[in-house]
Scaffold this active site. Sequence first.
Site, PDB file in Angstrom:
ATOM      1  N   ASP A  99       0.859  -1.193   0.000  1.00 41.14           N
ATOM      2  CA  ASP A  99       0.000   0.000   0.000  1.00 41.14           C
ATOM      3  C   ASP A  99       0.889   1.235   0.000  1.00 41.14           C
ATOM      4  OD1 ASP A  99      -2.442   1.337  -0.014  1.00 41.14           O
ATOM      5  OD2 ASP A  99      -2.565   1.418   2.168  1.00 41.14           O
ATOM      6  N   ASP A 156       3.637   1.446   7.967  1.00 39.93           N
ATOM      7  CA  ASP A 156       2.383   0.728   7.746  1.00 39.93           C
ATOM      8  C   ASP A 156       2.480  -0.338   6.656  1.00 39.93           C
ATOM      9  OD1 ASP A 156      -0.166  -0.133   7.979  1.00 39.93           O
ATOM     10  OD2 ASP A 156      -1.126   1.697   7.246  1.00 39.93           O
TER      11      ASP A 156
END
Length: 342
Positions: free
Chosen positions: A221, A238
């Site tokens: 992502d 993340d």
Amino acid sequence: MALKPCKTTKVGNEFTMHESQQAQDFFQLTPDQVLDALESIGLEPQAALLALNSYENRVYQFRDYDEKRYVVKFYRPARWSDQQILEEHDFCLQLVEHEIPVVPPMKIEQQTLFQHNQFRFAVFESKGGRNPNLDDKDTLIWLGRFIGRIHLLGEAQNYQHRPTLTLDSFGYQSVDYLLKTEFIPAHILAAYKAITEQLLTLCAQSFERFGQLNTLRLHGDCHPSNVMWTDSGPHFVDFDDSRMGPAIQDLWMLVTDNSDRQQWNHLLDGYEDFREFDDREMALVEPLRAMRMLHYSAWLGRRWSDPSFKHNFPWFNGVRYWEEQVLALKEQYALIQQSVSP
């Protein structure tokens, strides 16, 4: 202090009904539970918690009594198994060992994943920064170099538990789910079904033309908000969506205009300092973008029982959103057609 190890309740590829209920109750995580969880692993948080912008998980910044900042992430139940979370943690730790700037989970008594009551969580150092300037040549080259290094390590071994990004998982399954729900207004349903059928067929043809696709461990992502930039350079945060997939998946979201060859050239110049890039993967950018669009709508639908989604995405359940989706998917179909035209 002996820490309680996490125990997964996943059976095969399906989670138990108990975890499904936990997912529905995720929004009930309270500040007191957060503080108790942190204290259970030996941290001494101050009472003030700052909720960070995260919808999939619950993420809070806090300080200890030495004024050091941390981030705690509570994982959404029933999304990942313990093995899948630990694979992501191990990948991040490997990257750090190779001096690649990512923010890994903290190890406490040789553990990175903890559990308090029904919630699993991990703790990270809090490192600030700003979004990278993607119009700057040096920034793009710098980013490309680090992504090349991430991928070089990413291809050294495969994930055993985390999934692979595929047209089936992000495309067909997303559309199948949405067509079986009542989110799409009745008068739009036929148009949505027609364009998604055409779009998925075109995407499938793109992957078929490509042939054998090499996959590796990805960030998964890698959009600008997951790259924190400081005066000393970037650090990547993340890895929650990390999975197996083609290298291009970690690159295309960092190019603001896919037709801007200069941006691509700068990014790939840096990338190829460390890893060779298969130029044929450029043909997959628009199909991957289409898959992300479909997956995003299905993600909102699957999370709709969580009150935070109704609060933050109230437009999802409205007519206008689906009208705009049909239009956007038609435009994406035209882009893919254009990209494969001789």
